[in-house]
Write a protein that holds these residues in place. Sequence first.
Motif, PDB file in Angstrom:
ATOM      1  N   ILE A   1      36.587  44.293  43.161  1.00 43.04           N
ATOM      2  CA  ILE A   1      37.815  43.692  42.620  1.00 43.04           C
ATOM      3  C   ILE A   1      39.019  44.413  43.225  1.00 43.04           C
ATOM      4  N   CYS A   2      39.940  43.635  43.768  1.00 41.10           N
ATOM      5  CA  CYS A   2      41.127  44.213  44.414  1.00 41.10           C
ATOM      6  C   CYS A   2      42.402  43.652  43.787  1.00 41.10           C
TER       7      CYS A   2
ATOM      8  N   ALA B   1      44.060  41.901  37.229  1.00 43.20           N
ATOM      9  CA  ALA B   1      42.689  42.162  37.686  1.00 43.20           C
ATOM     10  C   ALA B   1      41.838  42.683  36.528  1.00 43.20           C
TER      11      ALA B   1
ATOM     12  N   ILE C   1      32.432  34.123  37.275  1.00 42.97           N
ATOM     13  CA  ILE C   1      33.729  34.202  37.975  1.00 42.97           C
ATOM     14  C   ILE C   1      34.709  33.175  37.408  1.00 42.97           C
TER      15      ILE C   1
ATOM     16  N   GLY D   1      36.097  34.579  34.460  1.00 46.39           N
ATOM     17  CA  GLY D   1      37.046  35.630  34.840  1.00 46.39           C
ATOM     18  C   GLY D   1      38.432  35.078  35.113  1.00 46.39           C
TER      19      GLY D   1
ATOM     20  N   GLN E   1      32.528  39.368  46.899  1.00 43.37           N
ATOM     21  CA  GLN E   1      31.107  39.475  46.531  1.00 43.37           C
ATOM     22  C   GLN E   1      30.395  40.202  47.666  1.00 43.37           C
TER      23      GLN E   1
ATOM     24  N   TYR F   1      44.966  39.054  42.349  1.00 37.47           N
ATOM     25  CA  TYR F   1      43.702  39.767  42.508  1.00 37.47           C
ATOM     26  C   TYR F   1      42.794  38.989  43.441  1.00 37.47           C
ATOM     27  N   THR F   2      41.831  39.706  43.972  1.00 36.78           N
ATOM     28  CA  THR F   2      40.826  39.089  44.841  1.00 36.78           C
ATOM     29  C   THR F   2      39.468  39.689  44.509  1.00 36.78           C
ATOM     30  N   ILE F   3      38.450  38.833  44.572  1.00 36.55           N
ATOM     31  CA  ILE F   3      37.075  39.298  44.328  1.00 36.55           C
ATOM     32  C   ILE F   3      36.327  39.202  45.658  1.00 36.55           C
TER      33      ILE F   3
ATOM     34  N   VAL G   1      38.452  41.062  34.997  1.00 34.95           N
ATOM     35  CA  VAL G   1      37.188  41.804  34.970  1.00 34.95           C
ATOM     36  C   VAL G   1      36.590  41.782  33.560  1.00 34.95           C
TER      37      VAL G   1
ATOM     38  N   LEU H   1      30.461  42.958  42.707  1.00 34.45           N
ATOM     39  CA  LEU H   1      31.766  42.350  43.000  1.00 34.45           C
ATOM     40  C   LEU H   1      32.795  43.455  43.175  1.00 34.45           C
TER      41      LEU H   1
ATOM     42  N   GLN I   1      48.064  35.879  39.243  1.00 38.79           N
ATOM     43  CA  GLN I   1      46.687  35.976  39.775  1.00 38.79           C
ATOM     44  C   GLN I   1      46.640  36.843  41.035  1.00 38.79           C
TER      45      GLN I   1
END
Length: 262
Positions: free
Chosen positions: A86-87, A122, A41, A44, A58, A54-56, A126, A84, A52
């Motif tokens: 990814i959004c 994102a 991460i 990443g 888990q 994006y959100t991960i 990834v 994960l 940034q």
Amino acid sequence: MSQLYLGVGVARSVLNLLRNRRSIRIFRPSEVSEDVLRLIIEAGVRAPTYLQSYTIIQVKDEGKREKLAKLCNEKIVRGASAILLICADLYRTRIMLDMLGHEHILRSDKHPVESILAVFDAALMVENMVIAAEALGLGSVILDCPLIECRRFSELFELPRGVSPLILLCIGERGEIPPLRPRLPIDQILHVDRYGEVSEERLKEYLEELERHMEVENYVRKYAGMDMRYLEYLRLKTELTNESKKVNDEILKFLKENLIKT
Ligand SMILES: Cc1cc2nc3c(=O)[nH]c(=O)nc-3n(C[C@H](O)[C@H](O)[C@H](O)COP(=O)(O)O)c2cc1C
């Protein structure tokens, strides 16, 4: 040569990782430790980025994993050691920009740049994680089910408005070593100074190569459990039907509420 040049050995290793990566869909039962996941991460988030956005998430909870297995490719989700989600996340970016105390772009209902760059951010993140996993001896695959099933993912993971699920990154120990899959010829992708010609002849050669390769790999049978040739499978996956139109309408509606403002 730059003083920061890391040396021929390191360059070769990095290039080898990039050139030999392939998606892994069969994993061996094993654990990916939290430390290893953290390294992935951290790699990443070092990807180049705009905001940034994006959100991960888990996915550790067994119940949620089970639900994912039903929404996505069951075998892959069950086999992966780490999952994960990814959004694209304009929710947090909006809060952050609010803190600057100005009339900012995310308060408008027109922000195509922020929308597209959130997805771009994102994707770069990834890819960095994919390569970091490779470097650590792990395999991975991207699944697009979160985008297709955006409403259900949004509910399951309690995503606030402004957060759009994009993909799942499944990571684990390789349980297969598939061959490198074909790519479009570089001359059909790279143009110089102006957009060149698209050659149907070259595209035909590529499609034939793809068909041959996937037949040898037994791709459709192995991964989709279907008995058909690859191009037939590709047609099926990309066919415009009443059902696919309906699904796309639903996705677009969700994305208009949460991501795309044009
Ligand atoms: C945005 C995106 C979505 C993908 N979705 C899926 C998927 O839902 N299922 C799957 O098996 N592979 C998925 N893949 C992996 C591709 O199928 C794979 O990268 C492609 O076939 C090329 O194979 P390779 O990665 O081994 O070179 C996805 C890849 C990307 C970039």
